[in-house]
Design an enzyme around this catalytic site. Structure first.
Site, short mmCIF file in Angstrom:
data_model
loop_
_atom_site.label_atom_id
_atom_site.label_comp_id
_atom_site.label_asym_id
_atom_site.label_seq_id
_atom_site.Cartn_x
_atom_site.Cartn_y
_atom_site.Cartn_z
N LYS A 34 11.10 8.27 -41.45
CA LYS A 34 10.58 7.90 -40.12
C LYS A 34 11.02 8.92 -39.08
O LYS A 34 11.90 9.75 -39.34
CB LYS A 34 11.10 6.50 -39.75
N TYR A 258 22.84 25.76 -12.94
CA TYR A 258 22.59 24.72 -11.94
C TYR A 258 23.88 24.00 -11.55
O TYR A 258 24.71 23.68 -12.40
CB TYR A 258 21.65 23.65 -12.51
C1 LIG Z 1 16.13 3.55 -40.48
C2 LIG Z 1 16.30 2.49 -41.49
C3 LIG Z 1 16.98 2.73 -42.68
C4 LIG Z 1 17.69 4.05 -42.98
O1 LIG Z 1 18.94 4.08 -42.30
P1 LIG Z 1 19.97 5.29 -42.50
O2 LIG Z 1 21.19 4.82 -41.83
O3 LIG Z 1 19.37 6.48 -41.84
O4 LIG Z 1 20.13 5.48 -43.97
C5 LIG Z 1 17.00 1.72 -43.64
N1 LIG Z 1 16.42 0.51 -43.39
C6 LIG Z 1 15.79 0.24 -42.24
C7 LIG Z 1 15.18 -1.09 -42.03
C8 LIG Z 1 15.72 1.20 -41.24
O5 LIG Z 1 15.10 0.91 -40.09
#
Ligand SMILES: *Cc1c(COP(=O)(O)O)cnc(C)c1O
Length: 371
Positions: A34, A258
């Site tokens: 994702k 800045y």
């Molecule tokens: C993002 C997510 C994961 C992965 O988490 P990590 O800590 O990056 O391994 C797993 N399960 C769900 C439901 C998530 O939203």
């Protein structure tokens, strides 16, 4: 190479991270890609994860699923997030597996499904976001899915841990509240896949692995506890680089950037690197991190601006215009990790890598060879 800012991603490191995550016999790995694979680039990372042995992919959003399908990836693909009525057609067209916790959602899917849709029921055992807290409701949703065959298929039961990285006791509590429903589901639907573990739980709680683990951060070689990834055999895949675009003298009393937040106490030399918060170098790192040039660390001085940062080379500058500057990654003996940057500013490595913006081209390689 002197592009103003580049993220180099080593796909071989991702393959190795996937294959090194120790799972019991028969436990599959689902690669979580994702948010554009946590800033690394969803399509090339998904391919690398599958080469490394991942059996499935997961994303948060319908559009993310569509992007992977458009690139020709046909692996099993779970959308873990909520889907609105507007997003559902995209998810279904992608042939994604969906996460469900209400009858209303199951009915909406049943009404628009044109090919069989695999669904995973989510129990909220303590995260307090998505899913139902009521095991009986979860069972009811599962029955509704099962009754919707052949358009619907009950494919899984899942939960998500709130504290796998910080509080093993609460993880244990969530696990204990999950187990009775797991037993019930397995008794009634022996073929389903049970899944719960994120990266931290995968590394720290083998009893949470069930049928597959959902790993994001660890496959990128980042440590879910924000420790040094090397301690767990994880190899950071991403390096963020710029170059020395200008070197100039600052006399005592002259300021840089800045708000004049760096004023030279004595004569020194300042290098300007054309990378800034518009690229994902967080402004909170102002006067608060290092940059590596030619194997030497230099303090970032002055305000991080949108397009530039400045570093203090000292009285006798060794760095030259055109040299590579490393914000995340290794150069010679020196290394700065996403965890180092996160710990400086009170955030997590996830936010550092996800924050690298679209303006930064991603360049892919396999251990230095063209990908
Ligand atoms: C993002 C997510 C994961 C992965 O988490 P990590 O800590 O990056 O391994 C797993 N399960 C769900 C439901 C998530 O939203």
């Amino acid at each position: 190479m002197s592009l103003r800012a580049t993220a180099r991603v080593n796909l071989a490191a991702i393959e190795r991270n996937v294959s090194r995550l120790r799972l019991a016999e028969g436990v599959q790995l689902c690669a979580v890609v994702k948010a554009d694979a946590y800033g690394h680039g969803a399509v090339p990372v998904a391919r690398a994860a599958l080469r490394g042995g991942a059996a499935r992919l997961a994303v948060a959003a319908a559009e993310e699923a569509a992007e992977l399908r458009a690139a020709g990836l046909d692996a099993r693909l779970l959308i873990m997030g909520a889907l609105s009525a507007e997003e559902l057609p995209t998810a279904l067209a992608a042939g994604a597996e969906l996460t469900a916790w209400s009858d209303a959602f199951v009915d909406a899917v049943a009404a628009s499904a044109s090919q069989p849709v695999r669904m995973h029921v989510k129990l909220d055992t303590g995260m307090g976001r998505l899913g139902t807290r009521d095991a009986r409701e979860a069972l009811g949703v599962a029955e509704r899915i099962a009754a919707g065959a052949p358009a619907l298929e009950l494919a899984g039961l899942m939960t998500h841990f709130a504290t796998a990285d910080t509080d093993p006791e609460f993880l244990e509590h969530q696990l204990r509240s999950f187990e009775p429903l797991v037993a019930e589901f397995r008794r009634r639907w022996p073929g389903i896949a049970v899944h719960a573990a994120n990266s931290a739980a995968t590394l720290r709680a083998p009893d949470s692995h069930f049928d597959f683990v959902r790993c994001g951060i660890a496959i990128y070689g980042c440590d879910p506890m924000n420790d040094d990834p090397a301690l767990r055999g994880l190899e950071p895949a991403l390096e963020l680089r710029s170059y020395v675009a200008a070197v100039k003298r600052a006399r005592a009393g002259e300021s840089v950037g800045y708000g004049r937040r760096f004023v030279a106490e004595r004569e020194t030399w300042i290098a300007t690197l054309p990378i800034g918060y518009g690229d994902g170098v967080r402004r909170a790192l102002t006067n608060n991190c290092d940059v590596i040039v030619d194997g030497r660390r230099y303090p970032l001085v002055g305000t991080v601006s949108m397009d530039n940062i400045t570093i203090d080379l000292g009285a006798e500058p060794a760095a030259r215009v055109g040299q590579v500057a490393t914000v995340i990654g290794r150069d010679g003996d020196q290394v700065q990790t996403a965890e180092d940057l996160a710990n400086r500013i009170g955030t997590i490595n996830y936010e550092i890598v996800c924050g690298i913006s679209r303006r930064v081209p991603r360049a892919y390689h396999r251990d230095g060879e063209p990908a």
